[in-house]
Design a protein around this motif. Structure first.
Motif, PDB file in Angstrom:
ATOM      1  N   THR A 231       8.635  27.104  31.753  1.00 27.44           N
ATOM      2  CA  THR A 231       8.965  26.279  31.822  1.00 27.44           C
ATOM      3  C   THR A 231      10.699  26.898  31.867  1.00 27.44           C
ATOM      4  O   THR A 231      11.454  25.990  32.834  1.00 27.44           O
ATOM      5  N   LEU A 234      13.794  24.271  34.144  1.00 29.21           N
ATOM      6  CA  LEU A 234      12.924  24.110  34.682  1.00 29.21           C
ATOM      7  C   LEU A 234      12.421  22.383  34.252  1.00 29.21           C
ATOM      8  O   LEU A 234      11.748  22.317  33.349  1.00 29.21           O
ATOM      9  N   ALA A 252       7.554  19.768  33.419  1.00 23.75           N
ATOM     10  CA  ALA A 252       7.312  21.072  34.257  1.00 23.75           C
ATOM     11  C   ALA A 252       6.451  21.707  32.884  1.00 23.75           C
ATOM     12  O   ALA A 252       5.380  22.209  33.207  1.00 23.75           O
ATOM     13  N   ALA A 253       6.521  21.416  31.715  1.00 23.15           N
ATOM     14  CA  ALA A 253       5.512  21.841  30.983  1.00 23.15           C
ATOM     15  C   ALA A 253       4.573  21.052  30.318  1.00 23.15           C
ATOM     16  O   ALA A 253       3.644  21.832  29.891  1.00 23.15           O
ATOM     17  N   CYS A 256       2.206  22.979  33.157  1.00 21.20           N
ATOM     18  CA  CYS A 256       2.199  24.265  32.778  1.00 21.20           C
ATOM     19  C   CYS A 256       1.307  24.574  31.742  1.00 21.20           C
ATOM     20  O   CYS A 256       0.109  25.763  31.872  1.00 21.20           O
TER      21      CYS A 256
END
Length: 284
Positions: A231, A234, A252-253, A256
């Protein structure tokens, strides 16, 4: 939002007697449904029984399965040799609040049966998910239906909801994850039977197959690092998501990471589904 009738779910509620009675009664019903009223075959049952009975102390177990009908749980645990009547070994299960917790009486019974209410659409960080996390941190066994709803079509396993993945990553001790795929419960309790409705009682003389997979082990430190590196800069932000986890994962992480774990589980379940088709043919 508080935790609905959580006091009734505690093992010491009235000395544990109501829970034992409910688990024994439901277990007897599951045994009858699986072995007397229908024909049930199980592949790799010993792996499930071993993990339920004798995991390393403090290590939680998460079983995941497809969701073919409203009777999958508890009937899928009724096969021969499974300790269905033991309230200490019985699974905790995530159950739809709008179906199982419609009123105080149902809520009390399902709570005694070790069900945790989940509000659909309320997100993976809703309060009852924290309760499920507490049970995992106790080293308990939790069952989930990660597809999120009943599907009776013979189609590939759908994209999984992120709730199960979030529990795996947030548990103090990484859970053992065991995939299970079953077939036949859609014939025991079809969604469209009479005028587009379910039958009033489960149907009989059906063939049920349960395919138990092998445990999935997740290297969470490695997966978290991969999520962070993927990420990069991001950044996402939305209501209900913690801005950063104890491991420094922003939204974001987290997304993911949950996607990676969910896809690993989905792939394992799809392999079991494909194997189950050949298994059924060999039994037929």
């Amino acid at each position: 939002m508080g935790r609905t009738m959580e006091w009734a779910a505690r093992s010491n509620h009235l000395g544990g007697v109501p829970r034992k009675l409910v688990i024994m009664a439901v277990g007897a019903l599951a045994k009858a449904a699986a072995n007397l009223l229908n024909t049930t075959s199980v592949h790799n049952a010993e792996t499930l029984i071993r993990l339920v009975r004798s995991r390393p102390p403090g290590v939680p177990l998460i079983t995941v399965s497809n969701h073919m009908s409203t009777v999958d749980d508890p009937f899928m645990w009724g096969f021969k040799g499974f300790p269905t009547a033991d309230s200490k070994l019985a699974r905790w299960v995530l159950a739809a609040e709008d179906i199982c917790f419609k009123n105080a009486v149902l809520s009390y019974i399902f709570r005694l049966g070790k069900c945790i209410p989940i509000t659909r659409g309320a997100g993976i960080y809703q309060e009852h998910m924290n309760e499920a996390l507490d049970r995992l941190n106790d080293g308990a066994w939790l069952h989930t239906f990660p597809e999120g709803k009943v599907s009776q079509e013979d189609v590939p396993i759908r994209r999984l909801k992120w709730g199960t993945a979030s529990l795996i990553t947030r548990a103090h001790v990484t859970p053992i994850v065991l995939p299970i795929v079953h077939h036949g419960f859609e014939q025991v309790m079809p969604e469209n039977y009479l005028f587009g409705r379910r039958p009033p009682l489960p149907l009989c003389n059906r063939n049920i197959s349960i395919i138990v997979g092998e445990p999935i082990e997740f290297d969470l430190p490695k997966l978290r690092q991969m999520a962070l590196s993927t990420t990069g800069d991001l950044s996402l932000s939305s209501a209900g998501w913690p801005s950063a986890t104890p491991w420094g994962l922003d939204e974001a992480a987290q997304r993911c990471l949950y996607t990676t774990i969910s896809e690993t589980i989905r792939t394992a379940m799809e392999r079991l589904r494909a194997f189950g088709k050949s298994y059924l043919k060999s039994k037929g």
